[in-house]
Motif scaffolding. Structure first.
Motif, mmCIF file in Angstrom:
data_model
loop_
_atom_site.group_PDB
_atom_site.id
_atom_site.type_symbol
_atom_site.label_atom_id
_atom_site.label_comp_id
_atom_site.label_asym_id
_atom_site.label_seq_id
_atom_site.Cartn_x
_atom_site.Cartn_y
_atom_site.Cartn_z
ATOM 1 N N VAL A 95 0.859 -1.190 0.000
ATOM 2 C CA VAL A 95 0.000 0.000 0.000
ATOM 3 C C VAL A 95 0.888 1.231 0.000
ATOM 4 O O VAL A 95 1.804 1.352 0.829
ATOM 5 N N VAL A 96 0.612 2.166 -0.942
ATOM 6 C CA VAL A 96 1.353 3.427 -1.027
ATOM 7 C C VAL A 96 0.375 4.553 -0.724
ATOM 8 O O VAL A 96 -0.631 4.724 -1.415
ATOM 9 N N LEU A 97 0.661 5.356 0.309
ATOM 10 C CA LEU A 97 -0.196 6.452 0.755
ATOM 11 C C LEU A 97 0.513 7.781 0.570
ATOM 12 O O LEU A 97 1.674 7.933 0.972
ATOM 13 N N ARG A 98 -0.189 8.769 -0.038
ATOM 14 C CA ARG A 98 0.352 10.127 -0.183
ATOM 15 C C ARG A 98 -0.664 11.103 0.418
ATOM 16 O O ARG A 98 -1.863 10.978 0.186
ATOM 17 N N THR A 99 -0.150 12.087 1.177
ATOM 18 C CA THR A 99 -1.028 13.052 1.850
ATOM 19 C C THR A 99 -0.429 14.449 1.784
ATOM 20 O O THR A 99 0.779 14.638 1.606
ATOM 21 N N ARG A 100 -1.326 15.446 1.948
ATOM 22 C CA ARG A 100 -0.926 16.848 2.071
ATOM 23 C C ARG A 100 -2.114 17.603 2.674
ATOM 24 O O ARG A 100 -3.256 17.170 2.571
#
Length: 210
Positions: A195-200
């Motif tokens: 699982v690859v998670l990106r946030t901002r």
């Protein structure tokens, strides 16, 4: 016995009658039959006017064909009143609206990746104030997962969204209250997944929940 010659008066009368007959013939027969002109109405009654109209139309078409073949164009009165081509005003094309500058999307603030074995679960939370907004996207490599987007803090709990057998998700998370907000994933498949998670956005920190 020699026949008597007509007198001058008789000759004049005959001439006048002949002239009158010629005029009547011209007006009643010749004009309707040849030119479609029928001032008396006799020609239309005798169906001569229709013949004259057909002849006139055919003559006009023949003249137009001859003019076209010789390269001479017939100028109508409406065309004659138009100014020369050089003097006519040519409508200018409306200027195309200026292209809006491309809005550059803000880069992702954090990126995390982890592997889940079959049956394994993992939770990641962001610390957010009430009303704060965070954008996210996550994708599963090698399979699908079950997930729960939720929050907790100050004795409160909330579940924003749940899903089963999902390969990816993205959107915006708005904190319903001050606390920890994020995701829980579980691998219900028979093989490892990544699982690859990106946030901002508006959060103070992000970390893996213990």
């Amino acid at each position: 016995m020699r026949a008597e010659l007509p007198s001058s008066k008789q000759l004049m009368r005959s001439t006048v009658l002949a002239a009158i007959s010629a005029v009547v013939l011209l007006v009643a027969v010749v004009l309707p039959a040849e030119y479609g002109i029928d001032p008396t109405g006799v020609g239309r009654a005798l169906r001569l006017t229709e013949m004259g109209e057909i002849k006139t139309q055919l003559a006009a078409e023949a003249a137009a064909d001859t003019a076209a073949a010789s390269g001479n164009s017939v100028v109508t009165s409406a065309q004659a009143q138009q100014p020369p081509a050089a003097a006519r005003s040519v409508p200018t094309q409306a200027a195309a609206p200026a292209a809006k500058p491309a809005v550059q999307e803000a880069p992702w603030r954090d990126e995390m990746s982890f592997t889940l074995t079959p049956g394994e679960g993992l939770e990641i939370k962001m610390r957010m104030a009430e009303g704060a907004k965070a954008e996210y996207t996550w994708v599963v490599q090698g399979g699908r997962v079950n997930f729960d987007t939720h929050g907790d803090g100050g004795g409160k709990n909330i579940s924003y969204e749940k899903g089963r057998d999902v390969a990816a998700d993205d959107g915006q998370l708005v904190a319903a209250f001050t606390g920890n907000h994020g995701w829980y994933w579980r691998n219900r498949g028979k093989a490892d997944v990544k699982v690859v998670l990106r946030t901002r956005g508006e959060y103070t920190d992000i970390k893996r929940a213990m």
